[in-house]
Design an enzyme around this catalytic site. Structure first.
Site, PDB file in Angstrom:
ATOM      1  CG  ASP A 117       3.104  10.413   0.049  1.00 29.88           C
ATOM      2  OD1 ASP A 117       3.437   9.659   0.981  1.00 29.88           O
ATOM      3  OD2 ASP A 117       3.642  10.385  -1.075  1.00 29.88           O
ATOM      4  NE  ARG A 173      -7.415  -7.543 -12.675  1.00 31.57           N
ATOM      5  CZ  ARG A 173      -8.691  -7.828 -12.992  1.00 31.57           C
ATOM      6  NH1 ARG A 173      -9.681  -7.252 -12.351  1.00 31.57           N
ATOM      7  NH2 ARG A 173      -8.941  -8.671 -13.965  1.00 31.57           N
ATOM      8  CE  LYS A 192      10.178   4.647  -1.127  1.00 35.67           C
ATOM      9  NZ  LYS A 192       9.509   5.882  -1.538  1.00 35.67           N
ATOM     10  CE1 TYR A 218      10.050   8.825  -4.833  1.00 36.94           C
ATOM     11  CE2 TYR A 218       8.141   8.574  -6.238  1.00 36.94           C
ATOM     12  CZ  TYR A 218       9.391   8.165  -5.844  1.00 36.94           C
ATOM     13  OH  TYR A 218       9.984   7.110  -6.474  1.00 36.94           O
TER      14      TYR A 218
HETATM   15  C1  LIG Z   1       8.826   6.395  -2.620  1.00 43.03           C
HETATM   16  C2  LIG Z   1       7.751   7.362  -2.452  1.00 43.03           C
HETATM   17  C3  LIG Z   1       6.603   7.306  -3.245  1.00 43.03           C
HETATM   18  C4  LIG Z   1       6.427   6.320  -4.371  1.00 43.03           C
HETATM   19  O1  LIG Z   1       6.375   5.025  -3.902  1.00 43.03           O
HETATM   20  P1  LIG Z   1       6.888   3.748  -4.748  1.00 43.03           P
HETATM   21  O2  LIG Z   1       6.629   2.636  -3.819  1.00 43.03           O
HETATM   22  O3  LIG Z   1       8.333   3.974  -5.047  1.00 43.03           O
HETATM   23  O4  LIG Z   1       6.078   3.710  -5.994  1.00 43.03           O
HETATM   24  C5  LIG Z   1       5.597   8.218  -2.974  1.00 43.03           C
HETATM   25  N1  LIG Z   1       5.727   9.147  -2.011  1.00 43.03           N
HETATM   26  C6  LIG Z   1       6.821   9.226  -1.242  1.00 43.03           C
HETATM   27  C7  LIG Z   1       6.895  10.276  -0.183  1.00 43.03           C
HETATM   28  C8  LIG Z   1       7.880   8.351  -1.430  1.00 43.03           C
HETATM   29  O5  LIG Z   1       8.968   8.451  -0.678  1.00 43.03           O
END
Ligand SMILES: *Cc1c(COP(=O)(O)O)cnc(C)c1O
Length: 402
Positions: free
Chosen positions: A190, A62, A215, A118
């Site tokens: 983000d 961890r 992504k 998101y």
């Molecule tokens: C998918 C996404 C998230 C969340 O990520 P996860 O891996 O699904 O928890 C956060 N911000 C954006 C812009 C996203 O597309």
């Protein structure tokens, strides 16, 4: 990347390597025992110690795992190639990363956040962290004056998505970073949609960069993960403490998959951008389409800012509204495509289509959604790396089939 890796990848330590070289090599030194070129998947929970508290840098997985360390170094290097020691931290999901950043805050702190986020981020803020005594104001982060007006004396964090999800709005990162800094608030971007390939928020003064590695970084729709990078050492240590204290860490196989994905990030992103540009231009020129949201289109309100702060393209995400269409028509359109798969998520090699109001953004109340400009008939595309003519033919056929 160590000095040895930098030298290996550029032929000299003097010049800092280009993005493609970093993508292939960052974090990936040959394994010292065998010379394996790929970082091994260290499937271990614990590490044998020579004497109590005397060990080779790892105690428990961890807290740290070599496969994860390699990925953390790679992502940190891609975001901050000029820094000596940026801190990269990986998580079991993008939301795990977001959750850990939010744990920097305390009861009574106020957060200014984009109103086009998101859906899961919005849900975490409003259903979990409001209960813990944090307060949020959601504003259009493309409007710097609105962001400024939303600040309060107790504002500690500014949360930005740029390009945003799903409306592809562009925030002026330099302006917003300066605004936050002047008020002693942390700025977070983000950067999931842009990836470090197209945008480096640190170059604009942003404090914290976050990614859903699920992504584009992973890129093959086979893993869920998240990452946070910071340049400030003390902030890095606080986040590393929280990563270990809260424990939303990724397993080594997940880290391996994301790291492998990163090696082709620059090639994939180039094709995603080229395909999305073709698709957006085709949609914009079609009478059946009322609006197209793509920052690469000259008529996009954020185009000039995007041109200034993004490099080499505008990403693979496009959203649009069909003329005169509501929820039912949008759903029918999404169900009719054959090359675009109807699915949530984005950033993989395959093209995806979805209806945000009933899928990714369903957790946002309808009136809040509409107030933010998210139309009931909005359709979002994650444009993949297939042949663009096939993608356009698929969309054309869906219009005829709906
Ligand atoms: C998918 C996404 C998230 C969340 O990520 P996860 O891996 O699904 O928890 C956060 N911000 C954006 C812009 C996203 O597309």
């Amino acid at each position: 990347m160590s000095d040895r890796e930098a030298t290996a990848s550029t032929g000299s330590g003097a010049r800092s390597p280009g993005f493609g070289t970093l993508a292939v090599h960052a974090g990936a030194a040959p394994e010292p025992v065998t010379g394996a070129i790929m970082v091994p998947v260290f499937l271990t929970s614990t590490y044998v110690q020579e004497a109590p508290a005397r060990h080779k840098g790892y105690e428990y997985s961890r807290s740290g795992n070599p496969t994860r360390t390699a990925l953390e170094k790679a992502i940190a290097r891609l975001e901050a190639p000029e820094d000596d020691a940026p801190t990269g931290l990986c998580f079991s999901s993008g939301l795990g990363a977001t959750d850990t950043v939010m744990k920097l805050l305390s009861r009574g702190d106020h957060v200014v956040a984009g109103n086009d986020l998101y859906g899961g981020t919005y849900r975490l803020f409003t259903t979990v962290y409001e209960r813990f005594g944090l307060e949020f104001t959601f504003v259009d982060t493309a409007d710097a004056a609105a962001v400024e007006a939303a600040f309060r004396p107790e504002t500690r964090l500014l949360w930005i998505e740029s390009p945003s999800n799903p409306l592809l709005r562009i925030a002026d990162l330099s302006r917003l970073a300066a605004l936050a800094r002047a008020r002693s608030a942390l700025s977070v971007v983000d950067g999931t949609f842009a990836t470090p390939c197209l945008q480096r928020p640190f170059d604009h003064g942003i404090d914290v960069v976050l990614h859903s590695t699920t992504k584009y970084l992973g890129g093959h729709s086979d893993v869920v993960g998240g990452a946070v990078v910071v340049r400030d050492r003390e902030l890095g240590e606080r986040l590393r403490f929280l990563q270990n204290a809260a424990g939303a860490v990724p397993g080594p196989l997940d880290c391996f998959l994301v790291h492998r994905g990163i090696k082709t990030l620059h090639l994939r992103v180039e094709r995603h951008c080229a395909n999305a540009t073709r698709v957006a231009a085709w949609l914009a020129g079609d009478r059946r389409v009322a609006r197209v949201h793509y920052p690469g289109l000259p008529e996009h309100p954020g185009h000039e800012v995007a041109k200034r702060q993004m490099r080499g393209g505008f990403g693979g995400m496009v959203s649009f509204e069909i003329a005169g269409a509501g929820v039912e028509e949008a759903k029918r359109f999404c169900s009719a495509t054959r090359v675009f798969s109807l699915a949530e998520s984005l950033g993989g090699v395959e093209s995806l289509i979805e209806h945000p109001p009933s899928m990714t953004h369903a957790s946002i109340p309808p009136e809040v959604r509409r107030r933010s400009g998210l139309a009931d008939g909005l359709i979002r595309l994650s444009v993949g790396i297939e042949d663009p003519d096939d993608l356009i033919a698929d969309l054309d056929a869906s219009f005829k089939a709906m």
